[in-house]
Design a protein around this motif. Structure first.
Motif, PDB file in Angstrom:
ATOM      1  N   MET A   1      -3.173 -30.743  44.221  1.00 16.46           N
ATOM      2  CA  MET A   1      -3.111 -32.245  44.109  1.00 16.46           C
ATOM      3  C   MET A   1      -3.399 -32.238  42.563  1.00 16.46           C
ATOM      4  O   MET A   1      -3.391 -33.312  42.088  1.00 16.46           O
ATOM      5  N   THR A   2      -3.711 -31.346  41.956  1.00 20.78           N
ATOM      6  CA  THR A   2      -3.728 -31.542  40.639  1.00 20.78           C
ATOM      7  C   THR A   2      -2.420 -32.066  39.801  1.00 20.78           C
ATOM      8  O   THR A   2      -2.383 -32.617  38.745  1.00 20.78           O
ATOM      9  N   GLU A   3      -1.274 -31.607  40.413  1.00 21.29           N
ATOM     10  CA  GLU A   3      -0.146 -31.993  40.099  1.00 21.29           C
ATOM     11  C   GLU A   3       0.023 -33.554  39.846  1.00 21.29           C
ATOM     12  O   GLU A   3       0.475 -34.342  39.252  1.00 21.29           O
ATOM     13  N   LEU A   4      -0.526 -34.434  40.931  1.00 26.62           N
ATOM     14  CA  LEU A   4      -0.561 -35.909  40.888  1.00 26.62           C
ATOM     15  C   LEU A   4      -1.484 -36.437  39.864  1.00 26.62           C
ATOM     16  O   LEU A   4      -0.803 -37.332  39.462  1.00 26.62           O
ATOM     17  N   PHE A   5      -2.184 -35.726  39.515  1.00 25.26           N
ATOM     18  CA  PHE A   5      -3.091 -36.127  38.200  1.00 25.26           C
ATOM     19  C   PHE A   5      -2.886 -35.370  36.799  1.00 25.26           C
ATOM     20  O   PHE A   5      -3.597 -35.513  35.988  1.00 25.26           O
ATOM     21  N   ALA A   6      -1.551 -34.688  36.723  1.00 27.90           N
ATOM     22  CA  ALA A   6      -1.404 -34.161  35.797  1.00 27.90           C
ATOM     23  C   ALA A   6      -1.386 -34.941  34.490  1.00 27.90           C
ATOM     24  O   ALA A   6      -2.021 -34.236  33.305  1.00 27.90           O
ATOM     25  N   GLY A   7      -0.960 -36.086  34.453  1.00 27.71           N
ATOM     26  CA  GLY A   7      -1.076 -36.833  32.948  1.00 27.71           C
ATOM     27  C   GLY A   7      -2.458 -37.439  32.780  1.00 27.71           C
ATOM     28  O   GLY A   7      -2.379 -38.303  31.741  1.00 27.71           O
ATOM     29  N   ALA A   8      -3.338 -37.306  33.995  1.00 27.48           N
ATOM     30  CA  ALA A   8      -4.674 -38.203  33.578  1.00 27.48           C
ATOM     31  C   ALA A   8      -5.425 -37.561  32.689  1.00 27.48           C
ATOM     32  O   ALA A   8      -5.534 -36.240  32.486  1.00 27.48           O
ATOM     33  N   THR A   9      -6.118 -38.219  31.908  1.00 26.74           N
ATOM     34  CA  THR A   9      -7.278 -37.900  30.864  1.00 26.74           C
ATOM     35  C   THR A   9      -8.557 -38.032  31.573  1.00 26.74           C
ATOM     36  O   THR A   9      -9.463 -37.169  31.517  1.00 26.74           O
ATOM     37  N   THR A  10      -8.685 -39.119  32.326  1.00 26.68           N
ATOM     38  CA  THR A  10     -10.047 -39.306  33.062  1.00 26.68           C
ATOM     39  C   THR A  10      -9.758 -39.786  34.345  1.00 26.68           C
ATOM     40  O   THR A  10      -8.742 -40.531  35.002  1.00 26.68           O
ATOM     41  N   VAL A  11     -10.466 -39.328  35.556  1.00 26.35           N
ATOM     42  CA  VAL A  11     -10.674 -39.508  36.877  1.00 26.35           C
ATOM     43  C   VAL A  11     -12.006 -40.104  37.327  1.00 26.35           C
ATOM     44  O   VAL A  11     -13.269 -39.373  37.015  1.00 26.35           O
ATOM     45  N   VAL A  12     -12.060 -41.469  37.702  1.00 22.19           N
ATOM     46  CA  VAL A  12     -13.496 -41.874  38.229  1.00 22.19           C
ATOM     47  C   VAL A  12     -13.563 -41.852  39.425  1.00 22.19           C
ATOM     48  O   VAL A  12     -12.696 -42.793  40.320  1.00 22.19           O
ATOM     49  N   ALA A  13     -14.220 -41.213  40.395  1.00 22.59           N
ATOM     50  CA  ALA A  13     -14.333 -41.112  41.649  1.00 22.59           C
ATOM     51  C   ALA A  13     -15.570 -41.789  42.322  1.00 22.59           C
ATOM     52  O   ALA A  13     -16.804 -41.241  41.790  1.00 22.59           O
ATOM     53  N   ALA A  14     -15.355 -42.617  43.046  1.00 24.18           N
ATOM     54  CA  ALA A  14     -16.792 -43.405  43.658  1.00 24.18           C
ATOM     55  C   ALA A  14     -17.015 -42.964  45.155  1.00 24.18           C
ATOM     56  O   ALA A  14     -15.905 -43.173  45.844  1.00 24.18           O
TER      57      ALA A  14
END
Length: 70
Positions: free
Chosen positions: A1-14
């Motif tokens: 799953m980390t591949e999907l968010f590879a370019g992300a700096t911040t993930v906000v999960a609610a």
């Protein structure tokens, strides 16, 4: 799953009123936090999920969406 968010700096999960902010480049356990907070009970990505630049919003929290679009 980390591949999907590879370019992300911040993930906000609610999840309801609980909001978890994951700094992808700074949190040592970002992969574990992401898996614990981004997946629903069926193992699928929680909805809604949107990307705004390098920031991802997972789940719905009115305050976080307000911050993201203002």
């Amino acid at each position: 799953m980390t591949e999907l968010f590879a370019g992300a700096t911040t993930v906000v999960a609610a999840k309801g009123k609980k909001v978890t902010v994951i700094q992808m480049n700074k949190d040592e356990n970002a992969a574990e936090l992401l898996e614990a907070n981004a997946l629903g009970p069926t193992g699928n990505l929680r909805a809604p999920t949107i990307r705004i630049g390098k920031r991802w919003l997972i789940g719905f929290n009115e305050d976080e969406y307000g911050k993201a679009i203002s």
